[in-house]
Design a protein around this motif. Structure first.
Motif, short mmCIF file in Angstrom:
data_model
loop_
_atom_site.label_atom_id
_atom_site.label_comp_id
_atom_site.label_asym_id
_atom_site.label_seq_id
_atom_site.Cartn_x
_atom_site.Cartn_y
_atom_site.Cartn_z
N VAL A 414 24.62 52.67 -2.26
CA VAL A 414 23.48 53.08 -2.23
C VAL A 414 23.37 54.43 -1.58
O VAL A 414 22.57 55.27 -2.09
CB VAL A 414 22.71 52.27 -0.76
N LEU A 415 24.12 54.74 -0.89
CA LEU A 415 24.10 56.28 -0.35
C LEU A 415 24.28 57.28 -1.45
O LEU A 415 23.87 58.25 -1.31
CB LEU A 415 25.25 56.51 0.89
N CYS A 460 17.94 54.32 2.81
CA CYS A 460 18.75 52.79 2.91
C CYS A 460 18.04 51.67 3.19
O CYS A 460 18.25 50.58 2.63
CB CYS A 460 19.94 53.27 3.90
N ARG A 461 17.00 51.95 4.08
CA ARG A 461 15.95 50.81 4.59
C ARG A 461 15.17 50.40 3.35
O ARG A 461 14.91 49.19 3.47
CB ARG A 461 15.32 51.29 5.75
N GLU A 462 14.99 51.05 2.36
CA GLU A 462 14.28 50.75 1.39
C GLU A 462 15.08 49.89 0.27
O GLU A 462 14.53 49.13 -0.59
CB GLU A 462 13.87 52.01 0.37
N LYS A 463 16.41 50.00 0.55
CA LYS A 463 17.34 49.27 -0.50
C LYS A 463 18.43 48.17 0.10
O LYS A 463 18.94 47.43 -0.62
CB LYS A 463 18.23 50.30 -1.16
N LEU A 464 18.21 48.09 1.56
CA LEU A 464 19.28 47.36 2.06
C LEU A 464 18.74 46.54 3.23
O LEU A 464 17.72 46.90 3.78
CB LEU A 464 20.42 48.12 2.73
N ALA A 465 19.17 45.44 3.62
CA ALA A 465 18.78 44.56 4.90
C ALA A 465 18.99 45.70 5.74
O ALA A 465 19.70 46.25 6.07
CB ALA A 465 19.55 43.14 4.89
N ASP A 466 18.30 45.24 6.92
CA ASP A 466 18.33 46.32 7.96
C ASP A 466 19.57 46.23 8.88
O ASP A 466 20.29 47.27 9.05
CB ASP A 466 17.05 45.85 8.92
#
Length: 502
Positions: A414-415, A460-466
Motif C-alpha cells: 500500500v505504501l 493507508c487508512r483509506e486502504k487498510l484496517a485501522d
C-alpha cells in the motif's frame, strides 16, 4: 560430482564460446578451464588439499570464476566473503571457517593485515599489493588436469548468512545441493548458449553464485560481470553487451526506473528475488523496458532457489511461483506444527536435494531449522489452489498489534502504491497499550517534494484496517540496504528496539 566437471563439459561442447565477460576483457570456456586448472595447481602448491576451505573476497571480476572453479577442482570448499565487510566482520568469517587461504583484491588487505598475521592465513593477491602471493604466480604451477573425487554429500561451499539475529552463520552447501539447484534452474529458465546474463548481483551471494557461476556454465550461456551498480551505466551495458537475461532484487529494478531508458529489445526476461517485488515497480519496469520479470525466491540454506514463476504458462504477480521440480514445499502452522491447507498462512517449509547440510560449527542451530526432513525457511506465506506460493512476511518480522497479526508486505504494498513513494519498509515498534504498532519508513521519489507523515497515514487508512496502519512514519532520503539491495530492517529497528546494526 565435482562441480568443475560442469565447466569441463562446456569445454567439450563450446570451447571458444564466451563464458565470462568483463568491461574490458573476457574468458572463453576453454580459457576458464585452463586458468582454473592452473590456479588449482597453484593452490595445491600452497598446501590446499581436498576438503580444505579457501576464502574468496572479490567483487564481480574475472578472477572470481577462475578462483571458484579452481577451488572446486581441488575438491576444496569455497568460502565467499563480502568485500565491503569491516575487519571485525572478516575476522569472524575467517576464524569460523578456518580458511587456509584468502584470495582477495590487494587494496582490501591493508586494513586486515594484522588479522592475517594473527591467523597465519596464506594470502593470494589480485590486482597488485604488498601482501601475499600474486594471483598470476599461481598460473606457473603444473595444472590440475583431473578433478578431485567429490561425493554428493561433500561440502563444496560455505556461504555466510546475513546475520539478522546474532552473528552470520556459515551455511554448508554440498555438491548435490548446488548440482541439483543449478540443473533445475537451468531447465526452468530455458537458459542456453544464445543467452547472456547481466550479472550485477555479487557472485559472493548465494543467488549470484548459483545462477552466475553454475546455471549459465551448465547450459553454455555467457555472463557479463558488472563490478558495481550505477543505474545509468548498468542500463548502457545491458544494451551494449546485448544481454538477454537479468537477475536482480527489487531495489535494482526500482533504481533502473529512474534512468532515461527505452525498450531493451534483447532482454528476454528478468528474475527478481531476495525480497518482495512491489507490484507498481513490476508493472512500471515491464512497461518501460518491454520485458517480463519472473518472481522467485529461496534462502541461502536452499542453494538458494526454491520456486520461480514459469517462463511459459501462468505468471502471477506477487507470487514467488511454483516449486522447482524434484523438491517439495508446504505450509505449516509455526505454533501447532500442523500442516495447513491452501489459502492458510503459515511458515513455508522445503525439502529436497537443495536443502543444506547444516550450519558450520553450529549443530544446535542446525537442529532448530529442521522439522524431520523439512527445512524451516522462516518465511510466512500461503499456497493458492494452483500450487503457487506467496510470501507475506518473515516470521521474525511479523507485527502483532493488540493480538492481531499484521503482515509487513501487505502494508508495504500500500505504501509503495502512493504516487510519491519509491520504496517502503515497516517494522513493529513497542507500544505499552497495544504491544506493538506499525512504524513505516518511506523513501520518496523526489527528495525536494517528500510526502508528509500525516499524508501517508491518511492514505493507508483509506486502504487498510485501522490496526494495520502506521502510527509513525519516517521519511528517509534513502532506506538502508545490504550489498545485494535488500532493505535492512534490523538497522531501522536499531533506534527504538535495541537492535545492533550488524
Amino acid at each position: 560430482m565435482n562441480l568443475s566437471r560442469i565447466l569441463d563439459r562446456q569445454v567439450q561442447l563450446h570451447p571458444d564460446a564466451p563464458a565470462f565477460i568483463g568491461p574490458e576483457k573476457s574468458l572463453t570456456f576453454g580459457e576458464l578451464a585452463r586458468a582454473s586448472a592452473a590456479v588449482a595447481g597453484g593452490l595445491a602448491q600452497l598446501g590446499v588439499v581436498c576438503g580444505d576451505r579457501v576464502a574468496v573476497m572479490l567483487p564481480n571480476v574475472l578472477p572470481f570464476p577462475i578462483a571458484a572453479y579452481a577451488i572446486w577442482r581441488l575438491g576444496a570448499q569455497l568460502v565467499t566473503v563480502n568485500p565491503l565487510l569491516k575487519p571485525q566482520e572478516v575476522r569472524h568469517l575467517l576464524t569460523d571457517s578456518g580458511a587456509r587461504v584468502l584470495v582477495s583484491l590487494g587494496q582490501l588487505l591493508p586494513p586486515i593485515a594484522e588479522l592475517i598475521a594473527e591467523l597465519n592465513i596464506q594470502v593470494v593477491t589480485v590486482g597488485g599489493g604488498e601482501l601475499g602471493t600474486p594471483f598470476e604466480h599461481l598460473f606457473a604451477a603444473p595444472p590440475l588436469l583431473e578433478p578431485a573425487a567429490v561425493a554428493p554429500e561433500d561440502v563444496v561451499a560455505v556461504l555466510y548468512t546475513s546475520g539478522t539475529t546474532g552473528r552470520p552463520k556459515g551455511a554448508m552447501l554440498t555438491s548435490r545441493n548446488l548440482g541439483y539447484d543449478s540443473e533445475a534452474c537451468a531447465a526452468a529458465l530455458e537458459i542456453g548458449p544464445s543467452d547472456r546474463l547481466f550479472m550485477v548481483l555479487p557472485l559472493f551471494h548465494a543467488y549470484g553464485m548459483t545462477i552466475g557461476l553454475l546455471v549459465c556454465t551448465r547450459n553454455g550461456a555467457s555472463v557479463y560481470l558488472e563490478p558495481r551498480f550505477v543505474p545509468a551505466q548498468a542500463l548502457a551495458h545491458l544494451k551494449q553487451f546485448e544481454c538477454t537475461a537479468f537477475i536482480g532484487v527489487p531495489a535494482l529494478f526500482a533504481a533502473l526506473l529512474t534512468t532515461e531508458g527505452t525498450a531493451l529489445t534483447n532482454l528476454r526476461f528478468c528474475i527478481s528475488g531476495g525480497a518482495p517485488l512491489p507490484l507498481p515497480v513490476l508493472e512500471a519496469f515491464e512497461a518501460k523496458f518491454q520485458t517480463v520479470i519472473l518472481e522467485g525466491d529461496g534462502p541461502t540454506e536452499c542453494s538458494p532457489v526454491t520456486a520461480v514463476n514459469p517462463l511459459r504458462g501462468v505468471r502471477k504477480a506477487g507470487s514467488i511461483g511454483i516449486p522447482l521440480p524434484g523438491q517439495q514445499m508446504t505450509i505449516r502452522d509455526p505454533q501447532s506444527g500442523e500442516f495447513l491447507s491452501d489459502g492458510e498462512v503459515g511458515e513455508i517449509l522445503v525439502r529436497g536435494p537443495n536443502t543444506f547440510k547444516g550450519y558450520l560449527n553450529l549443530p544446535e542451530e542446525t537442529a532448530q531449522v529442521f522439522v524431520d526432513d523439512w527445512l524451516r525457511t522462516g518465511d510466512l506465506g500461503y499456497r493458492d489452489g494452483d500450487g503457487y506460493f506467496y510470501i507475506v512476511d518473515r516470521l521474525k518480522d511479523l507485527i502483532i498489534v493488540a493480538g492481531l497479526n499484521v503482515y509487513a508486505r501487505e502494508v508495504e504494498e500500500v505504501l509503495q502504491s502512493h504516487p510519491r513513494v519509491r520504496m517502503a519498509a515497516v517494522v513493529g515498534e513497542f507500544d505499552e497499550l497495544r504491544g506493538e504498532v506499525v512504524h513505516a519508513f518511506v523513501e520518496p521519489i523526489s527528495e525536494q517534494e517528500p510526502p508528509e507523515a500525516q499524508e501517508i497515514i491518511r492514505y493507508c487508512r483509506e486502504k487498510l484496517a485501522d490496526y494495520k496502519c502506521p502510527r509513525r512514519v519516517t521519511v528517509m532520503a534513502e532506506l538502508p540496504r545490504s550489498t545485494t539491495g535488500k532493505i535492512l530492517k534490523r538497522v531501522l529497528k536499531e533506534g527504538f528496539k535495541g537492535y545492533s546494526a550488524q
